[in-house]
Motif scaffolding. Structure first.
Motif, PDB file in Angstrom:
ATOM      1  N   VAL A  97       0.924  -1.014  -0.045  1.00 46.84           N
ATOM      2  CA  VAL A  97      -0.010  -0.235  -0.150  1.00 46.84           C
ATOM      3  C   VAL A  97       0.524   1.301   0.417  1.00 46.84           C
ATOM      4  N   LEU A  99       4.268   1.955  -1.114  1.00 46.79           N
ATOM      5  CA  LEU A  99       4.503   1.850  -2.542  1.00 46.79           C
ATOM      6  C   LEU A  99       3.696   2.256  -3.410  1.00 46.79           C
ATOM      7  N   GLY A 100       2.417   1.519  -3.318  1.00 48.21           N
ATOM      8  CA  GLY A 100       0.962   2.505  -4.028  1.00 48.21           C
ATOM      9  C   GLY A 100       0.613   3.946  -4.092  1.00 48.21           C
ATOM     10  N   ILE A 101       0.668   4.515  -2.852  1.00 44.21           N
ATOM     11  CA  ILE A 101       0.623   5.754  -2.304  1.00 44.21           C
ATOM     12  C   ILE A 101       1.753   6.062  -3.079  1.00 44.21           C
ATOM     13  N   LEU A 103       3.290   5.371  -5.573  1.00 46.05           N
ATOM     14  CA  LEU A 103       3.467   5.751  -7.464  1.00 46.05           C
ATOM     15  C   LEU A 103       2.378   6.834  -7.101  1.00 46.05           C
ATOM     16  N   LEU A 104       1.145   6.648  -6.871  1.00 42.22           N
ATOM     17  CA  LEU A 104      -0.269   7.309  -6.839  1.00 42.22           C
ATOM     18  C   LEU A 104       0.424   9.450  -6.682  1.00 42.22           C
TER      19      LEU A 104
ATOM     20  N   ILE B 283       6.648  -4.124  -9.418  1.00 42.63           N
ATOM     21  CA  ILE B 283       6.301  -4.970  -8.158  1.00 42.63           C
ATOM     22  C   ILE B 283       4.866  -4.263  -8.496  1.00 42.63           C
ATOM     23  N   ILE B 284       3.980  -3.012  -9.356  1.00 41.54           N
ATOM     24  CA  ILE B 284       2.501  -2.895 -10.495  1.00 41.54           C
ATOM     25  C   ILE B 284       2.146  -4.365 -10.927  1.00 41.54           C
ATOM     26  N   ASP B 325       0.497   6.137 -16.050  1.00 36.16           N
ATOM     27  CA  ASP B 325       1.493   6.048 -14.326  1.00 36.16           C
ATOM     28  C   ASP B 325       0.149   5.772 -13.006  1.00 36.16           C
ATOM     29  N   MET B 326      -0.536   6.998 -13.021  1.00 38.37           N
ATOM     30  CA  MET B 326      -1.863   6.850 -12.541  1.00 38.37           C
ATOM     31  C   MET B 326      -3.151   5.750 -12.017  1.00 38.37           C
ATOM     32  N   ALA B 329      -1.186   2.639 -10.554  1.00 40.21           N
ATOM     33  CA  ALA B 329      -1.291   3.215  -8.591  1.00 40.21           C
ATOM     34  C   ALA B 329      -2.897   2.614  -8.406  1.00 40.21           C
ATOM     35  N   THR B 330      -3.370   3.383  -9.417  1.00 41.06           N
ATOM     36  CA  THR B 330      -5.363   3.057  -8.412  1.00 41.06           C
ATOM     37  C   THR B 330      -5.107   1.622  -8.715  1.00 41.06           C
ATOM     38  N   LEU B 332      -3.067  -0.673  -8.715  1.00 38.51           N
ATOM     39  CA  LEU B 332      -2.203  -1.299  -7.402  1.00 38.51           C
ATOM     40  C   LEU B 332      -3.600  -1.458  -6.179  1.00 38.51           C
ATOM     41  N   LEU B 333      -3.749  -0.620  -5.831  1.00 38.45           N
ATOM     42  CA  LEU B 333      -4.511  -0.163  -4.590  1.00 38.45           C
ATOM     43  C   LEU B 333      -5.571  -0.999  -4.877  1.00 38.45           C
ATOM     44  N   VAL B 336      -5.321  -5.039  -4.547  1.00 39.70           N
ATOM     45  CA  VAL B 336      -5.243  -5.278  -3.318  1.00 39.70           C
ATOM     46  C   VAL B 336      -6.144  -5.423  -2.289  1.00 39.70           C
TER      47      VAL B 336
END
Lengths: 315, 349
Positions: A97, A99-101, A103-104, B283-284, B325-326, B329-330, B332-333, B336
């Motif tokens: 989470v 790392l995701g934050i 990146l976001l 990672i993604i 990228d946005m 990342a979205t 990915l979150l 999870v």
């Protein structure tokens, strides 16, 4: 050797060290608060980026400098809320989470930057915080210019450390936050909500990280560049470990680290420094952080519930 | 509110939440496109078209997916054993450096054995780069997240130094790049005339091998056991540190192959922009694949498609390319979260 002494005896060196330390102090305190409550916040790097961007953009669009700091803090708290929601009540992996934050938050900053300034090649400048001299105290040799001729945001960084110490160690709230990171079951047994304590700590901590980022654009430089945070967030995580999760020691670590950073910039200008590739100097801060981790990891008092999600009724 | 584990999640639950995550990501994408002043449907259409709308686009996507399969596998292998390797970027550059050193040497005299030798050398370099933080973890208990992250910055500076100093291309007109690889030491195209090199083939083979290793060998079992419950694994007599070191060698080697394949297959030389964050994007890729090695191939192609598609879209519409990228990342979150919700449910009390 003489060159080294010459550097150490100039007031500008000490002033630079305190200036370089300021963003690190904000962000390190933010991370420390999160970790004391039991949550590792790897969103720090991205949250510093969004703080640097949003604070600068707010000022560029016409807000005052303190307005910019406030906007940065709000943006950081928003991403902190997202991090806290996913990691605390949902108990998801704090590594992923975080790392995701990062990146976001980073990509959101870049996306918004390109959206607002589509065709700009060199970013516009703003009028940053100016140094405020404290009368009389500024006349102390070496120490005066270093500590008492800084911008308001640097003074705020030191105030934040004092406030963190005060709250963590002198109030019931601080005790509850520290207990949430040590033995959450005991906190729950007292009828307090571990979830709320941890979420609050992550949100406030993230706000501080964003102010640390905003220092870069509003006080240190006057523009926003891509990749300007450049690993500072990760260094702050190392500083928390170096400081053994104690605000005072972490402050010392940040100042020490910034001192070395200011020193390497100046050593590059000396005859010996010019014989060594400049990349070696730029690597030094990262090596120093790793070294600090090695030295401190053995005896550090890690909060025992760090990275352990709390689920009521589960032992 | 607390979480209650679900013993046997239904098929609807274990597929429904990930599917929902993808739907929400598409919604977010539409919203972002609208904010940027574009037509959402048209923007998404342009992304898909740019990623897979023509033979050229599709090959470009597969080319971009190649390093992502390697870094995705590297992360999947490590994360499966709860080894938080965030330094795939550094390992990639370690592999790339060795590829250039060996590829500009007299190694071409070895004929057909030269390329495999270079690949092995690259893997060894990547393994060593990851071995340092892992040894610090097993010896001194230093958290590998921060050390692997910091090594990324150190490695990039090392590459910068090498490209301005010892490895600088004398014919490079001042650009910081290395001398090109020997012509005989490039990875050949899979089909003559089509811009897709054997690095992609090597990536597919690696994914299959990792799948075999994880499901059919003792080492694979030990890696999963260590990740699932370290205490229980130790109790069962699995040598914890030794498994971690083996995992690190494998993970670092895989990430290094990304550097090898980019240099030997695509670019032909080393430069500072060899990787636009392939190590982090890995990672993604790994998380979207639920850490499954065969899933990594699919998710790498998907992620590569979004990047390639967004690049081509932003040339046509006025939506910044950072939308990719946005989105990721979205995704990915949300993914999870979706995985969490298949295993646990929220109950009152």
């Amino acid at each position: 050797m003489n060159a080294l002494f010459d550097i150490l005896l100039t007031a500008s060196f000490w002033a630079a060290a305190v200036r370089i330390a300021s963003p690190l102090i904000f962000a390190t305190m933010g991370e420390l608060i999160c970790e004391r409550a039991g949550v590792l916040n790897l969103g720090i790097e991205g949250i510093m980026v969004i703080g640097a961007f949003s604070g600068w953009m707010a000022v560029y669009l016409g807000m005052g400098l303190w307005g910019g700091v406030f906007v940065a803090m709000l943006a950081g708290m928003l991403f902190g809320l997202l991090h806290a929601t996913l990691t605390v009540p949902f108990g998801l992996s704090q590594h992923v989470v975080g790392l995701g934050i990062t990146l976001l938050a980073t990509s959101t900053s870049y996306f918004a930057y390109r959206l607002i300034l589509p065709e700009v090649t060199s970013p516009p400048k703003i009028e940053p915080f100016q140094a405020v001299e404290v009368p009389y105290l500024v006349d102390i040799p070496l120490l005066g210019p270093a500590l008492f001729a800084q911008t308001a945001l640097t003074y705020a960084a030191f105030a934040v450390v004092a406030l963190t110490v005060l709250i963590l160690y002198r109030t019931p709230l601080g005790l509850a936050i520290r207990a949430a990171g040590e033995s959450p079951n005991a906190v729950a047994a007292q009828g307090l909500s571990v979830t709320r304590l941890r979420m609050g700590a992550v949100i406030v901590g993230s706000g501080l990280m964003a102010v640390g980022g905003a220092f870069l654009t509003l006080s240190a430089f006057s523009s926003f560049f891509f990749e300007m945070v450049n690993g500072r967030g990760w260094i702050c995580i190392a500083l928390v470990v170096f400081g053994a999760w104690r605000p005072g020691k972490a402050l010392l670590g940040a100042l020490l680290f910034a001192g070395f950073d200011a020193l390497q910039i100046r050593l590059q200008q000396t005859p010996i420094g010019q014989a060594v590739p400049y990349q070696v100097f730029l690597m030094a801060p990262y090596f120093l952080s790793i070294l600090a981790l090695i030295l401190m990891s053995r005896r550090a008092q890690v909060p025992s519930a760090l990275m352990v999600p709390f689920n009521k009724g589960e032992r | 509110m607390r979480l209650e584990p679900i013993a046997n999640p239904s098929l609807a639950r274990s597929l429904g939440f990930p599917a929902l995550a993808i739907c929400v990501t598409v919604l977010v994408a539409s919203g972002l496109a609208a904010i940027a002043g574009g037509n959402p449907l048209q923007t998404l259409g342009l992304i898909v078209q740019g990623a897979a709308g023509s033979k050229f686009a599709l090959l470009e996507t597969l080319n971009r997916a190649t390093p992502l399969i390697f870094t995705g596998l590297a992360i999947a292998v490590a994360f499966r054993a709860k080894l938080w390797n965030i330094g795939a970027e550094a390992q990639l550059y370690g592999g790339a450096i060795v590829t250039v050193i060996l590829g500009t040497s007299a190694l071409s005299n070895f004929g057909g054995a030269a390329l495999p030798l270079i690949a092995l050398g690259a893997m060894l370099a990547g393994a060593v780069v990851l071995l340092v933080p892992v040894m610090l973890k097993t010896r001194y208990g230093v958290d590998e997240v921060v050390t692997t992250l910091l090594l990324n910055f150190i490695m990039l500076l090392l590459v910068s130094y090498l490209l301005e100093g010892p490895m600088k291309d004398p014919m490079g007109m001042g650009w910081p790049k290395s001398a090109p690889l020997d012509k005989d030491l490039r990875l050949p195209r899979i089909v003559a005339g089509l811009r897709l090199h054997w690095g992609f083939g090597l990536a597919l083979i690696s994914a299959a091998l990792i799948w075999f290793l994880q499901t059919r060998t003792t080492l694979g079992y030990e890696m999963r056991a260590v990740g699932f419950n370290p205490q229980a694994a130790r109790f069962a007599g699995i040598p914890l540190n030794r498994v971690l070191v083996k995992t690190a060698l494998l993970s670092g080697g895989l990430a290094a192959l990304a550097g090898f394949s980019e240099v030997a297959g695509l670019k032909g030389h080393l430069s500072l922009d060899l990787s636009p964050g392939f190590g982090y994007t890995g990672i993604i890729v790994a998380m979207l694949a639920l850490l499954h090695p065969l899933g990594v191939v699919i998710s790498a192609i998907f992620v590569a498609g979004i990047f390639v598609g967004a690049d081509s879209m932003s040339r046509a519409a006025q939506v910044p390319t950072y939308i990719a990228d946005m989105l990721l990342a979205t995704a990915l979150l949300l993914m999870v979260l979706a995985i969490g919700l298949t295993k646990y449910r929220m109950v009152r009390g």
